[in-house]
Motif scaffolding. Structure first.
Motif, PDB file in Angstrom:
ATOM      1  N   VAL A  56     -60.927  99.115 -54.466  1.00  7.80           N
ATOM      2  CA  VAL A  56     -60.395  98.400 -53.298  1.00  7.80           C
ATOM      3  C   VAL A  56     -60.126  99.373 -52.166  1.00  7.80           C
ATOM      4  O   VAL A  56     -60.458  99.107 -51.003  1.00  7.80           O
ATOM      5  CB  VAL A  56     -59.101  97.644 -53.661  1.00  7.80           C
ATOM      6  N   THR A  57     -59.527 100.519 -52.489  1.00 10.91           N
ATOM      7  CA  THR A  57     -59.184 101.498 -51.458  1.00 10.91           C
ATOM      8  C   THR A  57     -60.431 102.051 -50.776  1.00 10.91           C
ATOM      9  O   THR A  57     -60.480 102.159 -49.539  1.00 10.91           O
ATOM     10  CB  THR A  57     -58.378 102.661 -52.068  1.00 10.91           C
ATOM     11  N   ILE A  58     -61.451 102.389 -51.563  1.00 11.04           N
ATOM     12  CA  ILE A  58     -62.686 102.940 -50.987  1.00 11.04           C
ATOM     13  C   ILE A  58     -63.320 101.930 -50.028  1.00 11.04           C
ATOM     14  O   ILE A  58     -63.730 102.276 -48.909  1.00 11.04           O
ATOM     15  CB  ILE A  58     -63.666 103.332 -52.101  1.00 11.04           C
ATOM     16  N   ILE A  59     -63.398 100.664 -50.464  1.00 10.20           N
ATOM     17  CA  ILE A  59     -63.973  99.622 -49.603  1.00 10.20           C
ATOM     18  C   ILE A  59     -63.097  99.403 -48.379  1.00 10.20           C
ATOM     19  O   ILE A  59     -63.591  99.250 -47.254  1.00 10.20           O
ATOM     20  CB  ILE A  59     -64.167  98.323 -50.395  1.00 10.20           C
ATOM     21  N   ALA A  60     -61.774  99.394 -48.579  1.00 13.23           N
ATOM     22  CA  ALA A  60     -60.841  99.167 -47.470  1.00 13.23           C
ATOM     23  C   ALA A  60     -60.857 100.303 -46.458  1.00 13.23           C
ATOM     24  O   ALA A  60     -60.624 100.081 -45.264  1.00 13.23           O
ATOM     25  CB  ALA A  60     -59.422  98.972 -48.010  1.00 13.23           C
ATOM     26  N   ILE A 181     -60.518 108.066 -59.615  1.00 14.83           N
ATOM     27  CA  ILE A 181     -59.323 108.328 -58.801  1.00 14.83           C
ATOM     28  C   ILE A 181     -59.579 109.496 -57.850  1.00 14.83           C
ATOM     29  O   ILE A 181     -59.173 109.470 -56.674  1.00 14.83           O
ATOM     30  CB  ILE A 181     -58.111 108.628 -59.703  1.00 14.83           C
ATOM     31  N   MET A 182     -60.265 110.511 -58.338  1.00 21.15           N
ATOM     32  CA  MET A 182     -60.570 111.678 -57.505  1.00 21.15           C
ATOM     33  C   MET A 182     -61.491 111.301 -56.343  1.00 21.15           C
ATOM     34  O   MET A 182     -61.308 111.786 -55.218  1.00 21.15           O
ATOM     35  CB  MET A 182     -61.207 112.773 -58.361  1.00 21.15           C
ATOM     36  N   ILE A 183     -62.461 110.437 -56.597  1.00 20.57           N
ATOM     37  CA  ILE A 183     -63.340 109.980 -55.515  1.00 20.57           C
ATOM     38  C   ILE A 183     -62.541 109.229 -54.465  1.00 20.57           C
ATOM     39  O   ILE A 183     -62.723 109.434 -53.259  1.00 20.57           O
ATOM     40  CB  ILE A 183     -64.469 109.090 -56.080  1.00 20.57           C
ATOM     41  N   MET A 184     -61.630 108.361 -54.914  1.00 18.70           N
ATOM     42  CA  MET A 184     -60.788 107.615 -53.976  1.00 18.70           C
ATOM     43  C   MET A 184     -59.961 108.563 -53.107  1.00 18.70           C
ATOM     44  O   MET A 184     -59.925 108.415 -51.873  1.00 18.70           O
ATOM     45  CB  MET A 184     -59.851 106.686 -54.744  1.00 18.70           C
ATOM     46  N   ILE A 185     -59.313 109.532 -53.724  1.00 12.91           N
ATOM     47  CA  ILE A 185     -58.466 110.470 -52.983  1.00 12.91           C
ATOM     48  C   ILE A 185     -59.297 111.260 -51.979  1.00 12.91           C
ATOM     49  O   ILE A 185     -58.876 111.485 -50.833  1.00 12.91           O
ATOM     50  CB  ILE A 185     -57.726 111.407 -53.958  1.00 12.91           C
TER      51      ILE A 185
END
Length: 327
Positions: A56-60, A181-185
């Motif tokens: 969700v975060t990556i898309i957002a 998680i690392m990709i998101m961060i």
């Protein structure tokens, strides 16, 4: 004395407006910890929350970039579905290696950005209407490409011929902890630095704040709007690829469920710390709010059909605390 007393309630209200999202997160954490002291605030559950909000975060974050130029990309869910379908088909149907399949899926998915730019920048259709159109178009494209079904290892092609392709180990790792998680961060940090610490990010904020003033200042508005939609599509495509890795297959319209949470995260994030503008850190905080709420409700065994009611009410309160009395 009277003046200081009058100013105090206003100061408190301003603080709530500024930190409403953080207050909501703290309240939720305290509430769920009291209700479930032995299982909620554990390291394993915190990691579970972070994993659940990663896609969700990556898309957002991509949506956040489009919002920075006063745009709005409703096609992100369909974009994620399309990239998810493409990447799994490349592995299972065509047996392509990861080094070719992943870049190829992203490049082909960027066609969504090109169509959005054509409609918005060239033809001058309002962003909301243009991306609503492409949302339906590419949702249909993805479903037509997969024959209206899912794609997974061992499933035959649409013509019934057998497949031997396998999902590569490197691809499987993308949807696992800690890599997801690392990709998101990493995505959050890159976009935060870009928007807040480069001239290009400042130009995009200027366009979002006053497009005519930005144009008169010599900023190439169309070029930056094009760039914003390319980045929005890029991160939606990345989110779709990670979603496919997480599921281990391409599911029918799997990206559609990420549209509204991504929109909620981006808009809640705009209010974070009184910024009043789309920002990557705020979007991550907004996604965390949604993730904590959903995680806690599921652990409390709240019926799935009631989740959206409770989530909607809490999100409305978080936004109200930020926007109330704003001039």
């Amino acid at each position: 004395m009277e003046k200081s007393l009058k100013k105090r309630p206003l100061s408190v209200l301003q603080s709530i407006n500024k930190w409403g999202t953080i207050i909501a997160i703290v309240v939720l954490l305290a509430f769920f910890t009291v209700i479930m002291p032995d299982i909620f605030l554990t390291s394993s559950n915190i990691i579970n929350i972070l994993r659940s909000i990663s896609i969700v975060t990556i898309i957002a974050i991509g949506l956040t970039v489009s919002l920075s130029v006063d745009g709005f990309d409703l096609s992100i869910g369909s974009t994620a579905t399309l990239s998810s379908s493409l990447i799994v088909s490349f592995f299972v149907w065509y047996n392509l290696p990861a080094g070719i399949a992943i870049p190829l899926a992203i490049v082909l998915t960027l066609i969504v950005a090109l169509i959005n730019v054509l409609l918005i920048v060239k033809i001058k259709i309002p962003d909301l209407f243009a991306t609503l159109s492409t949302m339906f178009i590419f949702e249909g494209v993805a479903m037509t490409y997969t024959g209206g079904g899912s794609i997974s290892e061992g499933m035959p092609r649409l013509d019934g011929s057998p497949t031997e392709g396998k999902l590569p180990v490197v691809f499987d790792k993308m949807g696992e902890t800690p890599w997801i998680i690392m990709i998101m961060i990493l995505v959050v940090i890159i976009v935060h630095v870009f928007l807040n610490h480069t001239k290009h990010g400042r130009y995009m904020y200027m366009i979002g704040g006053n497009i005519e003033a930005a144009r008169l200042s010599g900023i190439p508005v169309n070029r930056y709007k094009t760039f914003a939609y390319v980045i929005s599509t890029l991160f939606a495509a990345l989110g779709g690829i990670i979603l496919a890795s997480y599921l281990g297959s391409a599911q029918i319209n799997s990206g559609a469920g990420y549209l509204m949470p991504a929109v909620a995260a981006a808009f809640i994030g705009s209010s974070f710390a009184g910024n009043g503008k789309p920002n990557a850190i705020g979007t991550f905080i907004g996604a965390a709010l949604v993730g904590i709420l959903e995680n806690g409700l599921v652990m409390m065994s709240v019926p799935y059909y009631s989740l959206n009611i409770v989530k909607g009410m809490v999100l409305a309160l978080a936004l109200a605390s930020t926007y109330y009395n704003r001039k």
